[in-house]
Design a protein around this motif. Structure first.
Motif, mmCIF file in Angstrom:
data_model
loop_
_atom_site.group_PDB
_atom_site.id
_atom_site.type_symbol
_atom_site.label_atom_id
_atom_site.label_comp_id
_atom_site.label_asym_id
_atom_site.label_seq_id
_atom_site.Cartn_x
_atom_site.Cartn_y
_atom_site.Cartn_z
ATOM 1 N N ARG A 1 8.072 60.363 5.269
ATOM 2 C CA ARG A 1 8.731 61.013 6.407
ATOM 3 C C ARG A 1 7.709 61.789 7.232
ATOM 4 N NH1 ARG A 1 14.313 62.496 6.247
ATOM 5 N NH2 ARG A 1 15.390 61.381 4.606
ATOM 6 N N ASP A 2 6.827 62.504 6.515
ATOM 7 C CA ASP A 2 5.807 63.289 7.202
ATOM 8 C C ASP A 2 4.907 62.394 8.053
ATOM 9 O OD1 ASP A 2 6.774 65.657 6.116
ATOM 10 O OD2 ASP A 2 5.283 65.722 4.511
ATOM 11 N N ALA A 3 4.587 61.215 7.561
ATOM 12 C CA ALA A 3 3.753 60.283 8.327
ATOM 13 C C ALA A 3 4.482 59.806 9.578
ATOM 14 C CB ALA A 3 3.339 59.102 7.459
ATOM 15 N N VAL A 4 5.789 59.583 9.462
ATOM 16 C CA VAL A 4 6.590 59.207 10.642
ATOM 17 C C VAL A 4 6.477 60.308 11.690
ATOM 18 C CG1 VAL A 4 8.937 58.841 11.520
ATOM 19 C CG2 VAL A 4 8.204 57.711 9.400
ATOM 20 N N ASN A 5 6.765 61.544 11.281
ATOM 21 C CA ASN A 5 6.730 62.666 12.222
ATOM 22 C C ASN A 5 5.340 62.875 12.810
ATOM 23 O OD1 ASN A 5 9.489 63.405 12.026
ATOM 24 N ND2 ASN A 5 9.080 64.462 10.112
ATOM 25 N N ALA A 6 4.310 62.802 11.985
ATOM 26 C CA ALA A 6 2.941 63.006 12.465
ATOM 27 C C ALA A 6 2.533 61.917 13.453
ATOM 28 C CB ALA A 6 1.970 63.042 11.286
ATOM 29 N N THR A 7 2.905 60.673 13.186
ATOM 30 C CA THR A 7 2.533 59.574 14.069
ATOM 31 C C THR A 7 3.239 59.697 15.413
ATOM 32 O OG1 THR A 7 2.116 58.162 12.161
ATOM 33 C CG2 THR A 7 2.395 57.057 14.288
ATOM 34 N N VAL A 8 4.513 60.077 15.407
ATOM 35 C CA VAL A 8 5.225 60.292 16.673
ATOM 36 C C VAL A 8 4.552 61.416 17.458
ATOM 37 C CG1 VAL A 8 7.399 61.044 17.720
ATOM 38 C CG2 VAL A 8 7.425 59.341 15.881
ATOM 39 N N ASP A 9 4.205 62.499 16.783
ATOM 40 C CA ASP A 9 3.540 63.618 17.463
ATOM 41 C C ASP A 9 2.190 63.195 18.047
ATOM 42 O OD1 ASP A 9 5.694 65.211 16.731
ATOM 43 O OD2 ASP A 9 4.631 66.200 15.075
ATOM 44 N N LYS A 10 1.404 62.456 17.281
ATOM 45 C CA LYS A 10 0.091 61.994 17.752
ATOM 46 C C LYS A 10 0.247 61.035 18.930
ATOM 47 C CE LYS A 10 -2.174 62.348 13.265
ATOM 48 N NZ LYS A 10 -2.689 61.565 12.122
ATOM 49 N N GLY A 11 1.231 60.143 18.834
ATOM 50 C CA GLY A 11 1.450 59.195 19.919
ATOM 51 C C GLY A 11 1.898 59.873 21.201
ATOM 52 N N ALA A 12 2.740 60.890 21.083
ATOM 53 C CA ALA A 12 3.171 61.642 22.268
ATOM 54 C C ALA A 12 1.980 62.370 22.886
ATOM 55 C CB ALA A 12 4.283 62.611 21.904
ATOM 56 N N ALA A 13 1.125 62.948 22.046
ATOM 57 C CA ALA A 13 -0.075 63.624 22.540
ATOM 58 C C ALA A 13 -1.063 62.629 23.140
ATOM 59 C CB ALA A 13 -0.743 64.411 21.413
ATOM 60 N N GLY A 14 -1.000 61.371 22.693
ATOM 61 C CA GLY A 14 -1.906 60.331 23.169
ATOM 62 C C GLY A 14 -1.388 59.555 24.366
ATOM 63 N N GLY A 15 -0.339 60.044 25.011
ATOM 64 C CA GLY A 15 0.146 59.405 26.233
ATOM 65 C C GLY A 15 1.464 58.681 26.102
ATOM 66 N N GLY A 16 2.060 58.697 24.913
ATOM 67 C CA GLY A 16 3.360 58.059 24.729
ATOM 68 C C GLY A 16 4.501 59.043 24.905
ATOM 69 N N ARG A 17 5.716 58.580 24.636
ATOM 70 C CA ARG A 17 6.905 59.427 24.743
ATOM 71 C C ARG A 17 7.627 59.400 23.409
ATOM 72 N NH1 ARG A 17 12.577 59.005 27.105
ATOM 73 N NH2 ARG A 17 12.266 56.752 27.179
ATOM 74 N N ALA A 18 7.846 60.574 22.850
ATOM 75 C CA ALA A 18 8.523 60.694 21.565
ATOM 76 C C ALA A 18 10.029 60.488 21.709
ATOM 77 C CB ALA A 18 8.251 62.071 20.959
ATOM 78 N N ASP A 19 10.589 59.795 20.745
ATOM 79 C CA ASP A 19 12.038 59.659 20.577
ATOM 80 C C ASP A 19 12.811 59.142 21.791
ATOM 81 O OD1 ASP A 19 11.955 60.646 17.848
ATOM 82 O OD2 ASP A 19 11.513 62.600 18.734
ATOM 83 N N PRO A 20 12.412 57.996 22.350
ATOM 84 C CA PRO A 20 13.225 57.432 23.425
ATOM 85 C C PRO A 20 14.567 56.895 22.914
ATOM 86 C CG PRO A 20 11.500 55.902 22.822
ATOM 87 C CD PRO A 20 11.245 57.173 22.057
#
Length: 137
Positions: free
Chosen positions: A82-101
């Motif tokens: 679960r932590d890896a899911v949350n961390a990857t979403v956070d990193k992706g949002a910081a890297g130019g993506g959008r979290a939780d569409p």
């Protein structure tokens, strides 16, 4: 032989897309990358081929859709926790993506969140405790 999958995605800005995929842990394979293509490896058997629109058109004659406006596909990628899911979403949002569409899902034994890349492609990042999966009826 280990089977591999390569997901080919047309992208508007190759450099921006490389930065995004690197932010979620993908490694660029320079052997299969050039000024119009980037091979981003998510694992030893999963590759994402980022293709500029002109390069993508070398393979297909249909119009390139707008993933921000239409759903074209939904890709799911397993994570180790679960932590890896949350961390990857956070990193992706910081890297130019959008979290939780799409809505987060939590079924106890399975947890998922989604991440949209800069071109609108949605990745479902999920963790599942296989030992807790309800038996099939």
């Amino acid at each position: 032989m280990t089977r591999m999958i390569f997901i080919n995605l047309p992208v508007a800005d190759l450099s921006r897309s490389i930065r995004f995929y690197a932010s979620i842990g993908a490694n660029q394979n320079m052997q299969f990358s050039d000024e119009r293509t980037a091979c981003m490896l998510l694992s030893d058997s999963i590759g994402v081929m980022l293709l500029t629109h002109d390069r993508y058109r070398d393979f297909i004659s249909r119009p390139i859709g707008d993933a921000h406006a239409e759903s074209q596909l939904l890709m799911a990628l397993t994570m180790e926790s679960r932590d890896a899911v949350n961390a990857t979403v956070d990193k992706g949002a910081a890297g130019g993506g959008r979290a939780d569409p799409t809505p987060q899902q939590d079924h106890g034994f399975m947890f998922s969140r989604s991440l949209e890349d800069p071109d609108g492609y949605v990745w479902e990042l999920m963790w599942m405790d296989m030992s807790a999966v309800p038996p099939q009826a």
